[in-house]
Design a protein around this motif. Structure first.
Motif, mmCIF file in Angstrom:
data_model
loop_
_atom_site.group_PDB
_atom_site.id
_atom_site.type_symbol
_atom_site.label_atom_id
_atom_site.label_comp_id
_atom_site.label_asym_id
_atom_site.label_seq_id
_atom_site.Cartn_x
_atom_site.Cartn_y
_atom_site.Cartn_z
ATOM 1 N N LYS A 95 -4.447 28.802 -11.817
ATOM 2 C CA LYS A 95 -3.931 27.892 -12.837
ATOM 3 C C LYS A 95 -4.560 26.457 -12.753
ATOM 4 O O LYS A 95 -5.094 26.144 -11.862
ATOM 5 C CB LYS A 95 -2.469 27.748 -13.068
ATOM 6 N N GLN A 135 -5.972 18.549 -14.378
ATOM 7 C CA GLN A 135 -6.800 19.536 -15.320
ATOM 8 C C GLN A 135 -5.789 19.667 -16.607
ATOM 9 O O GLN A 135 -6.145 19.699 -17.881
ATOM 10 C CB GLN A 135 -7.466 20.667 -14.651
ATOM 11 N N GLY A 151 -9.996 15.606 -4.302
ATOM 12 C CA GLY A 151 -9.721 17.059 -3.963
ATOM 13 C C GLY A 151 -8.718 17.702 -4.950
ATOM 14 O O GLY A 151 -8.231 18.695 -5.093
ATOM 15 N N THR A 152 -8.513 16.947 -6.235
ATOM 16 C CA THR A 152 -7.403 17.413 -7.290
ATOM 17 C C THR A 152 -8.334 17.935 -8.366
ATOM 18 O O THR A 152 -7.365 18.166 -9.341
ATOM 19 C CB THR A 152 -6.426 16.385 -7.588
ATOM 20 N N GLY A 153 -9.425 18.323 -8.273
ATOM 21 C CA GLY A 153 -10.174 19.144 -9.410
ATOM 22 C C GLY A 153 -10.815 18.268 -10.818
ATOM 23 O O GLY A 153 -10.628 18.702 -11.548
ATOM 24 N N LYS A 154 -10.860 17.029 -10.263
ATOM 25 C CA LYS A 154 -11.310 16.296 -11.452
ATOM 26 C C LYS A 154 -12.735 16.621 -12.024
ATOM 27 O O LYS A 154 -12.742 16.406 -13.196
ATOM 28 C CB LYS A 154 -11.353 14.738 -10.989
ATOM 29 N N THR A 155 -13.583 17.293 -11.092
ATOM 30 C CA THR A 155 -15.000 17.595 -11.549
ATOM 31 C C THR A 155 -14.719 18.640 -12.986
ATOM 32 O O THR A 155 -15.220 18.375 -13.867
ATOM 33 C CB THR A 155 -15.805 18.210 -10.506
ATOM 34 N N ASP A 208 -16.879 18.306 -0.450
ATOM 35 C CA ASP A 208 -15.902 19.314 -0.646
ATOM 36 C C ASP A 208 -16.348 20.479 0.545
ATOM 37 O O ASP A 208 -17.005 21.385 0.088
ATOM 38 C CB ASP A 208 -15.838 19.846 -1.988
HETATM 39 P P1 ADP Z 1 -12.038 15.705 -7.206
HETATM 40 O O1 ADP Z 1 -13.116 15.538 -7.951
HETATM 41 O O2 ADP Z 1 -10.672 15.676 -7.791
HETATM 42 O O3 ADP Z 1 -12.010 15.263 -5.713
HETATM 43 P P2 ADP Z 1 -12.880 18.563 -7.044
HETATM 44 O O4 ADP Z 1 -13.301 18.546 -8.498
HETATM 45 O O5 ADP Z 1 -14.159 18.165 -6.018
HETATM 46 O O6 ADP Z 1 -11.957 17.565 -6.896
HETATM 47 O O7 ADP Z 1 -12.110 19.644 -6.755
HETATM 48 C C1 ADP Z 1 -11.856 20.205 -5.441
HETATM 49 C C2 ADP Z 1 -11.918 21.657 -5.070
HETATM 50 O O8 ADP Z 1 -10.788 22.299 -6.003
HETATM 51 C C3 ADP Z 1 -13.239 22.231 -5.672
HETATM 52 O O9 ADP Z 1 -13.454 23.188 -4.492
HETATM 53 C C4 ADP Z 1 -13.060 22.817 -6.754
HETATM 54 O O10 ADP Z 1 -13.534 23.981 -7.085
HETATM 55 C C5 ADP Z 1 -11.435 23.099 -6.611
HETATM 56 N N1 ADP Z 1 -10.789 23.393 -7.759
HETATM 57 C C6 ADP Z 1 -10.814 22.955 -8.920
HETATM 58 N N2 ADP Z 1 -10.077 23.346 -9.881
HETATM 59 C C7 ADP Z 1 -9.320 24.267 -9.368
HETATM 60 C C8 ADP Z 1 -8.150 24.947 -9.687
HETATM 61 N N3 ADP Z 1 -7.733 25.106 -10.996
HETATM 62 N N4 ADP Z 1 -7.425 25.920 -8.813
HETATM 63 C C9 ADP Z 1 -8.112 25.810 -7.723
HETATM 64 N N5 ADP Z 1 -9.071 25.102 -7.017
HETATM 65 C C10 ADP Z 1 -9.786 24.372 -7.973
#
Ligand code: ADP
Ligand code: MG
Length: 689
Positions: free
Chosen positions: A285, A290, A310-314, A573
């Protein structure tokens, strides 16, 4: 700062590892919402440190001035930038008396000139007259020259009215002590015609942006299930998902805030290509950021996303970006340049984002990574061949931009990723110049882990009526999925502690050992190697290929120990690090939080071990605060250390004349804290109790 690692913007190729199926994201820390305007403790490094003169004004911006160009700029010292290259600067001289007029109070005028023209202006003040150099495209150069001439003519007109005709005579009179009484009273300077200046600027802006292709930003089709959520359900969801908070920062009447999407399908059902990609990687999810970011971006709003690393901002910005690019009214093959630009602080992050771009490759969009240290020529080649997405560090991109290798006018989707870090690394001037060339009606997304004043200012300047999504607290909160231990030790015993730790590692353990200096990284890793321990090291003095190799070995698990400087503390990461070992305490408490965040990624638990010595006593109080926030045990010794430091500070304040911070009354010595908790001098001779 001796050789403390400040060189974060270095090359390390990050290759993305395959994801296991069905990974459930769980929040790294169930942060407590502490109020939107709660004061953040992050204080960005000031980029301008008391430059007394404006003669070398350009240096203030972190451009190297005469230091030449070359490597990616980015360190706090303001290396790099681009002062030369194929674009010939337009040079001319101006009387010293007029230079002040061109620069304006506190540099305001020169900034305005640069902003309105897109040129870069450098002024070298000579004995009697200064040399003005204008960099940039020829139309921008000419425009800037025209405006400068306008300003100068106002001043010189004034000078001549002294009746002394020549420049020299004016100078003599000016510099002859006591001659002032002989000079006829100076007529008042004619007021600057700000209105016409502004008009000129607007005219130029209009000229610059005329005949732009049409732009579309809204693609959101709200799913029935999202539309039907009640206000209470939305509130509950936000509360349960790390206290997501969404705010409309538009002045005046507020717009309705989109409900969160709780599944991928709710966000991307109308875009099957995107859905396929998500299903392929097996995510369960959306992460909280996101869930809220996707509806906001797809609705066409600018967005500020504040959430911990690490919270999926990318993916929060990439996926809507793909849709945005795909759905533009002008078909892809008719556009004359890239559509998406992601600015990010370090090469490592740029490469990592590019890997995500390729992994989720949508409709065959191509991307390129542009960063200092990488092969400039091949980057130029790829760019000129045509590419859809640029992921870049600001220094190198600005270099290519100033030399006309890259056209940013086609960008309609701009991302400022890890804005706090970019500011901290002194990239603001380059960001400003890059954005000047991007159409103002673009969509802009900014991400940041923290929300300090600098980031707020950046968002005000470059985002239009944004919405803000933030997750958890806005101040420092170390992840509480990491068990944090602190050991207070003697400097000379540190190696023994590391060896002991390594001897007790389990086969599945993976440790990132952070050290403060490149030298220590080399020293420690070769010591370990000599003892037959498989180890890699990562720091700014290593060749790029060695660094790529080091990170790759560590990611793949070919070595399970990586000794690194703070180069590796942010954003990277490597998801299966089980331990962070802080051999040296970092420069500041923020960096501690980021280091610790290298483990406990994406819901896993991790552990950190931090060695503190007497020299680290200044940081004790802040560290206690962080540990308490993350529900960690605070060692008694650390409390005593903090108390001793506080007592020492009090005594010092009482004895030091006029609050002098220097040793022995020497005034302003090297010790003490710069910004909050940041060491200026690690060799602390203040330790006396
Ligand atoms: P941020 O930019 O916030 O530091 P990242 O975008 O690098 O975080 O994401 C951290 C990790 O979480 C990456 O390995 C990414 O592939 C993974 N990720 C992103 N979205 C999800 C999701 N919806 N569920 C599980 N893992 C995710
Ligand atoms: Mg990121």
């Amino acid at each position: 700062m001796s050789d403390w690692e400040v060189d974060d913007d270095e090359d390390v190729k990050v290759r993305h590892t395959a994801r296991g199926p069905q990974r459930q994201w769980t929040p790294p820390h169930p942060g407590k919402y502490s109020g939107f305007d709660r004061k953040t403790t992050w204080v960005p490094t000031p980029r301008v440190r008391g430059e007394p003169q404006w003669q070398t004004w350009r240096d203030k911006d972190g451009h190297a001035g005469a230091r030449g160009r070359g490597r990616e700029s980015g360190s706090r010292g303001g290396r790099g930038g681009n002062d030369g290259g194929p674009t010939t600067p337009l040079s001319f001289s101006v009387e010293n008396s007029a230079i002040g007029m061109v620069i304006g109070r506190g540099g305001a005028k020169i900034r305005e000139l640069e902003e309105s023209t897109g040129a870069r202006i450098k002024i070298h003040r000579g004995d009697f007259e200064g040399e003005v150099q204008i960099f940039g495209r020829s139309d921008a150069q000419l425009k800037a020259k025209e405006l400068i001439d306008e300003l100068v003519s106002q001043t010189s007109g004034n000078c001549r009215s002294y009746g002394q005709g020549s420049r020299n005579s004016f100078r003599r009179t000016e510099s002859t002590w006591g001659a002032a009484s002989q000079i006829p009273p100076a007529p008042a300077l004619p007021p600057i015609d700000w209105v016409s200046m502004r008009e000129n600027r607007l005219k130029y802006e209009a000229m610059k942006w005329k005949e732009l292709p049409p732009l579309k930003k809204e693609f959101y089709i709200e799913a029935e299930s999202v539309l039907n959520l009640t206000a209470e359900e939305v509130k509950q969801w936000r509360k349960e998902n790390n206290n997501v908070f969404v705010d409309d920062l538009k002045d005046g009447e507020k717009r309705p805030i989109p409900n969160p999407v709780r599944t991928f399908l709710e966000a991307f059902q109308p875009f099957p290509g995107i859905m396929d990609n998500i299903l392929k990687v097996g995510f369960v999810k959306p992460t909280p950021v996101q869930s809220q970011a996707w509806p906001v971006i797809l609705k066409g709003f600018d967005l500020i996303a504040i959430a911990q690393t690490g919270t999926g901002k990318t993916l929060a910005y990439l996926l809507p970006g793909f849709i945005h690019m795909d759905q533009q009214p002008v078909p892809r093959d008719k556009r004359d340049g890239p559509g998406m630009l992601v600015l990010t602080p370090t090469r490592e992050l740029a490469l990592q984002i590019e890997a995500e771009c390729s992994k989720y490759s949508y409709k065959g969009f191509t991307s390129i990574c542009i960063y200092g240290g990488g092969d400039r020529k091949s980057q130029i080649k790829v760019v000129s061949k045509g590419v859809d997405i640029i992921i870049a560090t600001p220094g190198r991109l600005n270099d290519l931009q100033m030399n006309d290798y890259i056209n940013l006018k086609s960008i309609t989707y701009l991302v400022l990723d890890e804005a706090d870090r970019m500011l901290d690394m002194g990239f603001e001037p380059q960001i400003m110049k890059i954005i000047l060339d991007i159409r103002p009606d673009r969509q802009t997304v900014m991400t940041s882990a923290t929300w300090p004043a600098g980031v707020r200012r950046l968002s005000k300047s470059y985002l239009k009526d944004p919405m803000m999504v933030y997750v958890g607290t806005l101040d420092l909160a170390a992840v509480d999925t990491v068990e944090q231990s602190i050991l207070i030790v003697q400097e000379e015993d540190k190696k023994a502690y590391v060896l002991d730790f390594i001897a007790n590692m389990e086969p599945e353990d993976k440790v990132l050992i952070f050290v403060g200096k490149k030298l220590v990284a080399d020293d420690l890793s070769s010591d370990l190697c000599l003892q037959g321990i498989a180890v890699q090291s990562l720091h700014g003095d290593r060749e790029q290929c060695d660094r790529e190799q080091a990170l790759d070995d560590f990611k793949k698990g070919e070595v399970r120990i990586l000794v690194a400087t703070d180069l590796a503390s942010r954003g990277l990461d490597v998801h299966d690090i089980t331990h962070v070992f802080n051999y040296d305490f970092p420069r500041n408490i923020e960096e501690y939080v980021h280091r610790v965040g290298r483990t406990g990624r994406a819901g896993r638990s991790g552990a950190s071990l931090t060695l503190l010595t007497r020299n680290d006593w200044r940081i004790a109080a802040e560290l206690i605060h962080i540990l308490e926030r993350a529900n960690q045990t605070v060692p008694e010794e650390l409390v005593l250390m903090a108390e001793r430091y506080e007592k020492h500070q009090r005594e010092r304040e009482l004895t030091a004349p006029r609050g002098g911070r220097g040793r022995g009354g020497g005034g302003g010595g090297g010790g003490g804290m710069g910004r909050r908790g940041e060491y200026r001098d690690r060799g602390d001779s203040d330790w006396k109790f």
